[in-house]
Scaffold this active site. Sequence first.
Site, short mmCIF file in Angstrom:
data_model
loop_
_atom_site.label_atom_id
_atom_site.label_comp_id
_atom_site.label_asym_id
_atom_site.label_seq_id
_atom_site.Cartn_x
_atom_site.Cartn_y
_atom_site.Cartn_z
N TYR A 101 1.03 8.34 15.30
CA TYR A 101 2.25 7.52 15.38
C TYR A 101 3.50 8.33 15.65
CZ TYR A 101 -1.09 5.24 12.26
OH TYR A 101 -2.23 4.76 11.69
N CYS A 114 -8.88 22.41 16.76
CA CYS A 114 -8.93 22.84 18.15
C CYS A 114 -8.31 21.77 19.06
CB CYS A 114 -10.38 23.12 18.54
SG CYS A 114 -11.12 24.34 17.48
N GLY A 152 0.85 -1.19 0.00
CA GLY A 152 0.00 0.00 0.00
C GLY A 152 0.88 1.23 0.00
N1 LLP Z 1 -2.30 -5.96 3.96
C1 LLP Z 1 -2.92 -5.88 5.15
C2 LLP Z 1 -3.67 -7.02 5.64
C3 LLP Z 1 -2.84 -4.70 5.91
O1 LLP Z 1 -3.44 -4.64 7.08
C4 LLP Z 1 -2.11 -3.60 5.41
C5 LLP Z 1 -2.01 -2.37 6.18
C6 LLP Z 1 -1.49 -3.72 4.16
C7 LLP Z 1 -1.60 -4.92 3.47
C8 LLP Z 1 -0.71 -2.61 3.53
O2 LLP Z 1 0.42 -2.32 4.26
P1 LLP Z 1 1.47 -1.22 3.73
O3 LLP Z 1 2.15 -1.78 2.49
O4 LLP Z 1 0.71 0.00 3.40
O5 LLP Z 1 2.38 -1.01 4.87
N2 LLP Z 1 -2.41 3.93 9.09
C9 LLP Z 1 -1.07 3.42 9.30
C10 LLP Z 1 -0.83 2.17 8.51
C11 LLP Z 1 -1.83 1.09 8.82
C12 LLP Z 1 -1.58 -0.14 7.99
C13 LLP Z 1 -2.73 -1.04 8.06
N3 LLP Z 1 -2.60 -2.22 7.28
C14 LLP Z 1 -0.05 4.49 8.93
O6 LLP Z 1 -0.44 5.57 8.51
O7 LLP Z 1 1.16 4.28 9.10
#
Ligand code: LLP
Length: 456
Positions: A355, A382, A313
């Site tokens: 984070y 706010c 992602g």
């Molecule tokens: N697959 C699953 C099952 C996941 O839960 C996630 C991310 C991904 C793939 C994708 O992961 P990536 O390649 O994006 O690291 N909001 C947080 C990140 C939460 C990730 C949740 N799951 C942030 O802004 O750092």
Amino acid sequence: MFLFDQRRAPMLVSLSMGLAIPPLPDSSRVNSAGHLEVAGCDLMELAAEYGTPLIVYDEDQIRERFREYKRAFSVRTDDFDIIYASKAFTCIAMCQLIVQEGISLDVASGGELYTALKAWFPPENILLHGNANSRDELERAVRNEVGHVVVDSLHELKALDETAAAQGKMQKILLRITPGIEAHTHDFIQTGKLDSKFGLCLEAGVADDAVAAAMAATNLELIGLHCHIGSQIFGLEPYRKSIAVMADFAFVCAEKHSFTCQLLDVGGGLGVGYTSDDDPASIDELADIIVKSVADEFGRVGLPVPRIAVEPGRSIVANAGLTAYTIETVKTIPGVKTYVAVSGGMSDNMRPMLYGAEYVALIADRPEAEATITVTVVGKHCESGDVLIKESGLPDPRPGDLLITPCTGAYGYSMASNYNGQTRPAVVFVKEGRARTVIRRESYEDLVHLQEHLEP
Ligand code: LLP
């Protein structure tokens, strides 16, 4: 002049004043007016046209990241799937781009599924995730014939089997296993350790029971296993460890339940560089460790090597996106600090608050000017905690300036809110000197359109 060229400077570029800027989109440069531009679009002009906050994506860079993933895996194996994790950033135009790139899609809710289907995303290339999918979400997934559901609990397994039976369908599934591996990342984005709300643990035979139940289910076809150790991961060793655990588990299940693991999905997680302190691994290095580990570990236990899936992602969209804000006020507290307050904040980027994520900033019409002051960049909400950047060197920031935070393409818009009645930003894709709106800015009318009201 190109500010950032990935081939020449794989991680960071130092501008003339010595400020390290994390990867701006590949096409970023300073144009003849001295303004920062992306893919031939002047950010000052974009902000004047679309207003701020504005999220800008370099479309070709998103495409290039997908191709990089494909290349990295295809030189190492013939049998793989790249599945983009919608949660990092999705919209109809993004889904259409993904179809064009021949990539599959991970959706984690009925809403993400709905968005994908609105974009005519081929359902057989969709994989549904979720640790708390409702009956309605499962019914929609089965009715729309999504390729795979990643089952996260024994309850979901039963509910999905019943749903598929009620619709007279066979649903392909993977089982999400928590491999008990700790990835070195923020605690909130660790997902593979034993104490996790996600997945089926190996302890006390929970995952084993799930395999037995899945094999016995009348309307489910168990295709393989899934694990996801976390996000914004720099050290890749946990991938190897989790794959070893999965191979051991696949072996036990082959012996005990005659289960063949045809597909091993190792999730997403590859980190990106937000600041000069970050040193992420490359897509190539990730592919290398995953493909080797799957071959080695399945070979070790004497099982055929399964098809490999990954779910990136962040590493697809983070660096391709940036946010442009208007500086609204500059306030100096003598002897304490200077606050630069911008037109957005925690409503479009929750990551610093959630984070402690770090970003850098620059000013769009003088991106190379020397920093004259260290300031704290805050949002307009706010909340005292609405701080985007604790310490940022900026060149004489003034109200009306356009402040750019690079690397906000992942988990920014997708976690945006309407806090304080803030309308969510517009999102544009830029390419070859042209910008197209992919999400229009919310209007005040959008804000109230769900609300009941009495006639005066
Ligand atoms: N697959 C699953 C099952 C996941 O839960 C996630 C991310 C991904 C793939 C994708 O992961 P990536 O390649 O994006 O690291 N909001 C947080 C990140 C939460 C990730 C949740 N799951 C942030 O802004 O750092």
